[in-house]
Design a protein around this motif. Sequence first.
Motif, PDB file in Angstrom:
ATOM      1  N   LEU A 299     -12.517  51.004  33.304  1.00 30.11           N
ATOM      2  CA  LEU A 299     -11.068  50.973  33.162  1.00 30.11           C
ATOM      3  C   LEU A 299     -10.647  50.020  32.048  1.00 30.11           C
ATOM      4  O   LEU A 299      -9.756  50.333  31.252  1.00 30.11           O
ATOM      5  N   LYS A 300     -11.297  48.870  31.977  1.00 30.60           N
ATOM      6  CA  LYS A 300     -10.957  47.913  30.920  1.00 30.60           C
ATOM      7  C   LYS A 300     -11.395  48.433  29.550  1.00 30.60           C
ATOM      8  O   LYS A 300     -10.698  48.226  28.564  1.00 30.60           O
TER       9      LYS A 300
ATOM     10  N   ILE B 239      -9.317  56.852  37.618  1.00 30.05           N
ATOM     11  CA  ILE B 239     -10.372  56.360  38.510  1.00 30.05           C
ATOM     12  C   ILE B 239     -11.544  55.910  37.647  1.00 30.05           C
ATOM     13  O   ILE B 239     -11.911  56.565  36.679  1.00 30.05           O
ATOM     14  N   GLY B 240     -12.152  54.773  38.000  1.00 30.77           N
ATOM     15  CA  GLY B 240     -13.336  54.325  37.282  1.00 30.77           C
ATOM     16  C   GLY B 240     -13.795  52.969  37.784  1.00 30.77           C
ATOM     17  O   GLY B 240     -13.149  52.352  38.634  1.00 30.77           O
ATOM     18  N   THR B 241     -14.913  52.496  37.272  1.00 33.99           N
ATOM     19  CA  THR B 241     -15.355  51.144  37.583  1.00 33.99           C
ATOM     20  C   THR B 241     -14.421  50.166  36.875  1.00 33.99           C
ATOM     21  O   THR B 241     -13.753  50.534  35.896  1.00 33.99           O
TER      22      THR B 241
ATOM     23  N   ILE C  97     -12.374  51.897  41.251  1.00 34.34           N
ATOM     24  CA  ILE C  97     -10.962  51.695  41.576  1.00 34.34           C
ATOM     25  C   ILE C  97     -10.178  52.946  41.195  1.00 34.34           C
ATOM     26  O   ILE C  97     -10.365  53.504  40.107  1.00 34.34           O
ATOM     27  N   ALA C  98      -9.305  53.384  42.099  1.00 32.22           N
ATOM     28  CA  ALA C  98      -8.350  54.445  41.784  1.00 32.22           C
ATOM     29  C   ALA C  98      -6.968  53.814  41.712  1.00 32.22           C
ATOM     30  O   ALA C  98      -6.562  53.101  42.638  1.00 32.22           O
ATOM     31  N   ILE C  99      -6.265  54.040  40.612  1.00 32.04           N
ATOM     32  CA  ILE C  99      -4.888  53.553  40.492  1.00 32.04           C
ATOM     33  C   ILE C  99      -3.958  54.701  40.857  1.00 32.04           C
ATOM     34  O   ILE C  99      -4.055  55.795  40.292  1.00 32.04           O
TER      35      ILE C  99
ATOM     36  N   PHE D 156      -3.475  48.186  34.336  1.00 34.23           N
ATOM     37  CA  PHE D 156      -2.390  48.643  35.209  1.00 34.23           C
ATOM     38  C   PHE D 156      -1.139  48.932  34.392  1.00 34.23           C
ATOM     39  O   PHE D 156      -0.447  49.927  34.610  1.00 34.23           O
ATOM     40  N   LEU D 157      -0.864  48.063  33.422  1.00 29.19           N
ATOM     41  CA  LEU D 157       0.300  48.245  32.560  1.00 29.19           C
ATOM     42  C   LEU D 157       0.185  49.537  31.759  1.00 29.19           C
ATOM     43  O   LEU D 157       1.158  50.289  31.616  1.00 29.19           O
ATOM     44  N   LYS D 158      -1.020  49.823  31.257  1.00 32.63           N
ATOM     45  CA  LYS D 158      -1.225  51.031  30.454  1.00 32.63           C
ATOM     46  C   LYS D 158      -0.969  52.292  31.273  1.00 32.63           C
ATOM     47  O   LYS D 158      -0.318  53.239  30.807  1.00 32.63           O
TER      48      LYS D 158
END
Length: 333
Positions: free
Chosen positions: A224-225, A218-220, A207-209, A302-304
């Motif tokens: 990301l978590k 970007i990461g799996t 996923i790329a935010i 997403f918040l971070k």
Amino acid sequence: MDNIIEVRDLVKVFDKEIRAVNGVSFDVKEGEIFGFLGPNGAGKSTTISMITTLLTPTSGKITIDGKDVVKSATQVRKTIGLVPQALTADDQLSGRENMQLQADLYDVPHDVAKERIEELLAIVKLQEAADRRVDTYSGGMRKRLELAEGLIHHPKILFLDEPTLGLDIQTREIIWEYITNIKKQSGMTVFLTTHYLEEAESLCDRIAIIDHGEIVVIGTPNELKASLGGDSIEIEVSESQECKNSLEKIPGIEAIEYKDGKYFLRTPNGDEVMEAVLAMIAEERWRIKNISLQKPSMNQVFLKYTGKSLRDDTTHMDKFAARTAAVQSRRRQ
């Protein structure tokens, strides 16, 4: 895996001032489901429009399957399939006629198209409705038809722009199943833009935010978590209860914070630490009001990275659904 999409320093400026995309760079590996996650107005649709040849970049370079998107646009279009956010099927034609029209646009030979249409109608479970006019279809049936249309010419890469926007959760899950099966059966690369956190997490390999026209991470989903620093345990204690000294003795706790009667623990392995904490509570007879274990979520990610919750940015989805329903209503009149 080799990169099938390469984007380098991509910029799009509108009206000489509005920088919708600002130096975006990323790669998409062949055979993966790549997610583009971001708030409304972040630059997702502008980026996907440039990648799929619908917009010309202000600067930067895009390569798809070894071909320059600007210099070899016609060849690139034969390589990709696009399911846009808006519903594009002709209401006055049947599902089968819409698919034949799409096949003609891609110069798929008639006998080949006929076979593919039947195959795809079966995949999206529209055989019984294939000869009905599209204006009799539900929203979910329309999306499934659009998905089948995007596959009619057997593209190497399928672009899905908000594929389940405005659909109920049951229909969304059906679409998710189709997308997953398409990847498993054909090895096709899927590029997905979405506002749904659960959609990105359950479907995407990476996923790329994107926010304010820039890629922020970007990461799996797991990577990301994990970037949040692990699990968290919250312990609400009774007044004057002192627990920090005991908590510091428990292995695996990386950080302890105290605020307003609550202890906040950070740990890479919440399940094991939770067991140890509960054992200590029982042993030392702490006066506890509440205790909870929280795993990192995509909403926290997403918040971070964007400073806001994506759940706060979903109003436009209701507006989109209402607008689509209004357009469909006018078409029937």
